[in-house]
Design an enzyme around this catalytic site. Structure first.
Site, mmCIF file in Angstrom:
data_model
loop_
_atom_site.group_PDB
_atom_site.id
_atom_site.type_symbol
_atom_site.label_atom_id
_atom_site.label_comp_id
_atom_site.label_asym_id
_atom_site.label_seq_id
_atom_site.Cartn_x
_atom_site.Cartn_y
_atom_site.Cartn_z
ATOM 1 N NE ARG A 215 -33.899 31.356 19.944
ATOM 2 C CZ ARG A 215 -34.764 31.252 18.935
ATOM 3 N NH1 ARG A 215 -36.042 31.036 19.176
ATOM 4 N NH2 ARG A 215 -34.357 31.363 17.692
ATOM 5 N NE ARG B 226 -34.901 31.402 7.335
ATOM 6 C CZ ARG B 226 -34.863 30.871 8.550
ATOM 7 N NH1 ARG B 226 -34.818 29.562 8.712
ATOM 8 N NH2 ARG B 226 -34.878 31.642 9.620
ATOM 9 N NE ARG C 46 -31.747 34.540 13.607
ATOM 10 C CZ ARG C 46 -32.321 34.244 12.430
ATOM 11 N NH1 ARG C 46 -32.072 35.001 11.370
ATOM 12 N NH2 ARG C 46 -33.121 33.223 12.325
ATOM 13 N NE ARG D 206 -37.173 34.951 10.501
ATOM 14 C CZ ARG D 206 -36.892 33.988 11.369
ATOM 15 N NH1 ARG D 206 -37.419 32.780 11.222
ATOM 16 N NH2 ARG D 206 -36.087 34.213 12.385
ATOM 17 C CE LYS E 189 -35.068 26.342 16.282
ATOM 18 N NZ LYS E 189 -33.927 26.907 15.555
HETATM 19 P P1 AMP Z 1 -36.918 32.225 15.372
HETATM 20 O O1 AMP Z 1 -38.101 32.483 14.512
HETATM 21 O O2 AMP Z 1 -37.121 31.077 16.331
HETATM 22 O O3 AMP Z 1 -35.628 32.121 14.595
HETATM 23 O O4 AMP Z 1 -36.756 33.504 16.310
HETATM 24 C C1 AMP Z 1 -36.481 34.787 15.763
HETATM 25 C C2 AMP Z 1 -36.010 35.726 16.868
HETATM 26 O O5 AMP Z 1 -37.041 35.893 17.854
HETATM 27 C C3 AMP Z 1 -34.806 35.254 17.667
HETATM 28 O O6 AMP Z 1 -33.573 35.570 17.020
HETATM 29 C C4 AMP Z 1 -34.989 36.035 18.976
HETATM 30 O O7 AMP Z 1 -34.622 37.386 18.820
HETATM 31 C C5 AMP Z 1 -36.501 35.991 19.162
HETATM 32 N N1 AMP Z 1 -36.927 34.796 19.924
HETATM 33 C C6 AMP Z 1 -37.704 33.763 19.478
HETATM 34 N N2 AMP Z 1 -37.894 32.849 20.438
HETATM 35 C C7 AMP Z 1 -37.221 33.302 21.533
HETATM 36 C C8 AMP Z 1 -37.013 32.786 22.844
HETATM 37 N N3 AMP Z 1 -37.530 31.611 23.228
HETATM 38 N N4 AMP Z 1 -36.270 33.528 23.708
HETATM 39 C C9 AMP Z 1 -35.741 34.711 23.346
HETATM 40 N N5 AMP Z 1 -35.873 35.241 22.115
HETATM 41 C C10 AMP Z 1 -36.609 34.551 21.207
#
Ligand code: AMP
Length: 216
Positions: A88, A127, A172, A161, A13
């Site tokens: 989400r 990554r 996740r 990360r 994404k």
């Molecule tokens: P991402 O970078 O999108 O993979 O997000 C990393 C982490 O941030 C996720 O595993 C969640 O813990 C948190 N997170 C990011 N976006 C959201 C969201 N829209 N709602 C809830 N948690 C989020």
């Protein structure tokens, strides 16, 4: 034009969003990135979010909705937004609709990038990125030309990360299945959802997304 990229962690994404920003001049709003900035800044939100992120769990809806609404002002919406990692949950999807309609806007496309779960762990656990310019790399699929040096800016600090490890990725994925996948029918019903096959090279996926946008 406003669009959402949906899909499990590791679907690509963020990478696709960056390319679409270049292509269409949209503003990318990534809630994961916003949270990582809060963590870096050592804010209260960042401290609270870090524990949940490292456990592979979602952060509370009100926190995320607050973060995103502060970034959706007239300027961003005038250019068009691309949401990556938001919404989400169903509550987030409903809050997004309310925010958009308040500003007389709609969501034009919701694009789900579908990827086999087996491939996700390998994709995510390999990554890393440049701490300076954010360029993304992978242990197997996209190594820098010179080990330990960013191709784009020459920086030597390459980082991973903390939530990109197998145990957290499995959590996740559970969060995706239980909390995020249920919002797909919501967008299917209003006719804005398109699914693309993300098990292909990034350029092919990008071309298909561009085709969806061109078809209107
Ligand atoms: P991402 O970078 O999108 O993979 O997000 C990393 C982490 O941030 C996720 O595993 C969640 O813990 C948190 N997170 C990011 N976006 C959201 C969201 N829209 N709602 C809830 N948690 C989020």
């Amino acid at each position: 034009m406003n669009l959402i990229l949906l899909g499990p962690p590791g679907a690509g994404k963020g990478t696709q969003a960056e390319r679409l920003v270049e292509e269409y001049g949209l503003v990318q709003l990534s809630t994961g990135e916003m949270l990582r900035q809060e963590i870096k800044a050592g804010s209260e939100i960042g401290n609270e979010a870090k524990k949940l992120m490292d456990a592979g769990q979602l952060v509370p809806d009100d926190m995320i909705i607050g973060l995103i609404s502060s970034r959706m002002d007239g300027e961003e919406l005038a250019k068009g937004i691309i949401l990556d990692g938001f919404p989400r949950t169903t509550a987030q999807a409903e809050a997004l609709d309310a925010m958009l309609s308040e500003k007389g806007q709609v969501m034009d496309h919701v694009i789900q990038i579908d990827v086999d779960e087996d491939a996700i762990v390998e994709r995510i656990c390999g990554r890393f990125s440049c701490a300076e310019c954010g360029a993304g790399y992978h242990d197997t699929f996209l190594k820098p030309a010179e080990e330990g040096v960013c191709d784009k800016c020459g920086n030597t600090e390459l980082v991973r990360r903390t939530d990109d490890n197998e145990e957290t990725v499995r959590s996740r994925l559970v969060a995706y299945r239980l909390q995020t996948a249920p919002i797909l029918p919501y967008y299917e019903k209003n006719g804005s959802l398109t699914t693309v096959d993300g098990n292909r090279p990034m350029e092919e996926v990008l071309d298909e997304i561009k085709g969806v946008i061109a078809a209107g």
